[in-house]
Design a protein around this motif. Structure first.
Motif, short mmCIF file in Angstrom:
data_model
loop_
_atom_site.label_atom_id
_atom_site.label_comp_id
_atom_site.label_asym_id
_atom_site.label_seq_id
_atom_site.Cartn_x
_atom_site.Cartn_y
_atom_site.Cartn_z
N ARG A 193 -88.60 37.92 54.05
CA ARG A 193 -90.25 37.88 54.22
C ARG A 193 -90.85 37.53 52.79
N SER A 194 -92.12 37.30 52.86
CA SER A 194 -92.97 37.14 51.71
C SER A 194 -93.06 38.53 50.88
N ASN A 195 -92.88 39.65 51.28
CA ASN A 195 -93.02 40.94 50.75
C ASN A 195 -91.39 41.33 50.06
N GLY A 196 -90.60 40.27 50.33
CA GLY A 196 -89.13 40.90 49.65
C GLY A 196 -88.46 41.53 50.55
N MET A 197 -88.96 41.93 51.80
CA MET A 197 -87.92 42.55 52.98
C MET A 197 -87.23 41.68 53.51
N GLU A 198 -85.97 42.04 53.84
CA GLU A 198 -84.88 41.42 54.54
C GLU A 198 -85.38 41.55 56.19
N ALA A 199 -85.54 40.55 56.98
CA ALA A 199 -85.79 40.62 58.24
C ALA A 199 -84.78 39.86 59.24
N ILE A 200 -84.71 40.13 60.45
CA ILE A 200 -83.83 39.30 61.27
C ILE A 200 -84.64 38.67 62.47
N PRO A 201 -84.34 37.27 62.90
CA PRO A 201 -84.95 36.70 63.77
C PRO A 201 -84.52 37.24 65.14
N PRO A 202 -85.33 37.07 66.34
CA PRO A 202 -84.78 37.44 67.57
C PRO A 202 -83.50 36.64 67.73
N ALA A 203 -82.51 37.52 68.52
CA ALA A 203 -81.47 36.92 68.69
C ALA A 203 -81.38 36.34 70.42
N GLU A 204 -80.72 35.16 70.68
CA GLU A 204 -80.74 34.61 72.02
C GLU A 204 -80.03 35.37 72.82
N TRP A 205 -79.02 36.37 72.47
CA TRP A 205 -78.28 37.05 73.22
C TRP A 205 -78.96 38.47 73.65
N VAL A 206 -80.13 38.59 73.16
CA VAL A 206 -80.66 39.94 73.46
C VAL A 206 -81.90 39.66 74.58
N LEU A 207 -82.21 40.45 75.47
CA LEU A 207 -82.94 40.41 76.33
C LEU A 207 -84.43 40.58 75.91
N SER A 208 -85.52 40.04 76.46
CA SER A 208 -86.82 40.37 76.10
C SER A 208 -86.92 41.60 77.14
N ALA A 209 -88.38 42.18 76.83
CA ALA A 209 -88.89 43.50 77.04
C ALA A 209 -88.88 43.24 78.82
N HIS A 210 -89.41 42.10 78.97
CA HIS A 210 -89.57 41.61 80.41
C HIS A 210 -88.48 41.51 81.09
N HIS A 211 -87.54 40.90 80.49
CA HIS A 211 -86.25 40.58 81.33
C HIS A 211 -85.37 42.06 81.29
N LYS A 212 -85.53 42.86 80.60
CA LYS A 212 -85.05 44.21 80.59
C LYS A 212 -85.64 44.92 81.68
N ARG A 213 -86.94 44.71 81.99
CA ARG A 213 -87.34 45.36 83.08
C ARG A 213 -86.99 44.97 84.51
N LEU A 214 -86.67 43.76 84.57
CA LEU A 214 -86.43 42.93 85.63
C LEU A 214 -84.84 43.23 85.98
N PHE A 215 -84.31 43.36 85.03
CA PHE A 215 -82.65 43.90 85.25
C PHE A 215 -82.60 45.17 85.89
N ILE A 216 -83.44 45.95 85.20
CA ILE A 216 -83.31 47.47 85.90
C ILE A 216 -83.88 47.46 87.22
N GLN A 217 -84.98 46.83 87.50
CA GLN A 217 -85.56 46.65 88.83
C GLN A 217 -84.45 46.04 89.83
N TRP A 218 -83.63 44.89 89.32
CA TRP A 218 -82.77 44.36 90.29
C TRP A 218 -81.53 45.36 90.65
N ILE A 219 -81.10 46.08 89.63
CA ILE A 219 -80.27 47.24 89.88
C ILE A 219 -80.86 48.12 90.81
N GLN A 220 -81.70 48.45 90.61
CA GLN A 220 -82.38 49.62 91.36
C GLN A 220 -82.63 49.30 92.93
N GLN A 221 -83.03 47.93 93.20
CA GLN A 221 -82.87 47.48 94.30
C GLN A 221 -81.78 47.04 95.10
#
Length: 309
Positions: free
Chosen positions: A200-228
């Motif tokens: 980053r501009s402040n010199g800190m090392e960061a990681i971009p979002p990975a395509e194999w990691v679910l978003s927060a919305h999809h995580k909720r849908l995943f749990i909802q699907w299993i619960q139903q």
């Protein structure tokens, strides 16, 4: 371990020669009902650490593959602080799509007889033991049929290993193991350039979002699907209890190996239809399931219409 197996080996030797026995269901041990009973130990079934204890073969480190033995291609990854293995696509059929550009022939499998030859070379000082993949010769080799007459001596517990794969898969798509060192390993391997860490501009090392990691919305849908999810009686364990809205570290509690088997075979591939992207779906079900499953999977998708959720 050989100390505990010694009494078993003695009894197996006795059964190989044969013992006099009779059928107890007849309830009449007359002399004409006695016969000579023979038995053998065909193979052992265990998980990966158990294989190392019983067989005496290395199951970790630079020679951690009993199938490859001293021919294993292994390197140490500094970011991961562990050993990773290469060249395993050589064992796939020559026309397998996951072979990519590998044209190497299928190498021979290391048999127990091959390891006995390595042991003789080690005793003669021709090879160091650390490079052979053989920690010791198992006491089971004292059986007269164990080294030559049996093509397979040790088997892995597929259901147990499958459960470990499912737990690791869920941790990956949930982002629990998506840390900076893993992204640095992607740079080391030259894989997934879109997921490489950046500064980053402040010199800190960061990681971009990975395509194999679910978003927060999809995580909720995943749990909802299993619960139903509603399964037939006796199909598997109760997935509603095993998957709650609590931390993923508690997931899978109460599930047996059969439950994990059903989860990876039937449930997760269908849940992932509306989650992530094509790369995530291919990574989950394309390598594991062959053409038969893909035809079945596409047939299910063709019967579905509208919004999954």
């Amino acid at each position: 371990m050989d100390v505990y197996l010694a009494p078993l080996v003695e009894e197996l030797k006795l059964l190989w020669d044969g013992v006099r026995a009779y059928d107890t269901s007849t309830r009449c041990p007359r002399e004409d009902r006695w016969f000579q009973l023979h038995a053998i130990c065909m193979w052992t079934i265990h998980d990966s650490p158990g294989l190392g204890f019983i067989s005496g073969l290395a199951v970790s480190g630079t020679r951690g593959c009993p199938t490859c033995g001293p021919h294993l291609e292994a390197q140490y990854s500094t970011p991961l602080r562990s050993t990773y293995y290469l060249g395993h696509e050589k064992y796939l059929p020559l026309d397998h799509p996951l072979r990519d550009n590998c044209t190497d022939p299928i190498p021979p499998y290391m048999s127990m007889m091959d390891y006995c030859v390595l042991e003789s070379r080690i005793q003669a000082g021709e090879m160091p033991r650390v490079a052979s993949g053989l920690n010791r010769l198992s006491i089971l080799l004292e059986l007269p049929y164990w080294d030559v007459r049996l093509l397979i001596q040790h088997l892995g517990d597929a259901m147990h290993e499958e459960g470990n794969v499912v737990k690791t898969l869920l941790q990956h798509i949930w982002g629990k193991v998506d840390i900076l060192n893993h992204r640095r390993a992607c740079v080391e391997f030259g894989m997934h350039p879109h997921a490489w860490p950046y500064t980053r501009s402040n010199g800190m090392e960061a990681i971009p979002p990975a395509e194999w990691v679910l978003s927060a919305h999809h995580k909720r849908l995943f749990i909802q699907w299993i619960q139903q999810l509603k399964c037939p009686t006796g199909y598997a364990s109760n997935f509603r209890i095993a998957f709650t809205h609590e931390d993923i570290g508690t997931w899978g509690k109460g599930l047996k190996t059969h439950g994990f088997h059903k989860l990876i075979q039937d449930i997760i591939p269908i849940v992932m239809v509306d989650l992530g992207n094509d790369n995530l779906r291919k990574a989950i079900w394309a390598p594991r399931f062959g053409r038969k499953f893909r035809r079945k999977f596409l047939l299910i998708l063709s019967c579905l219409s509208g919004d999954w959720w």
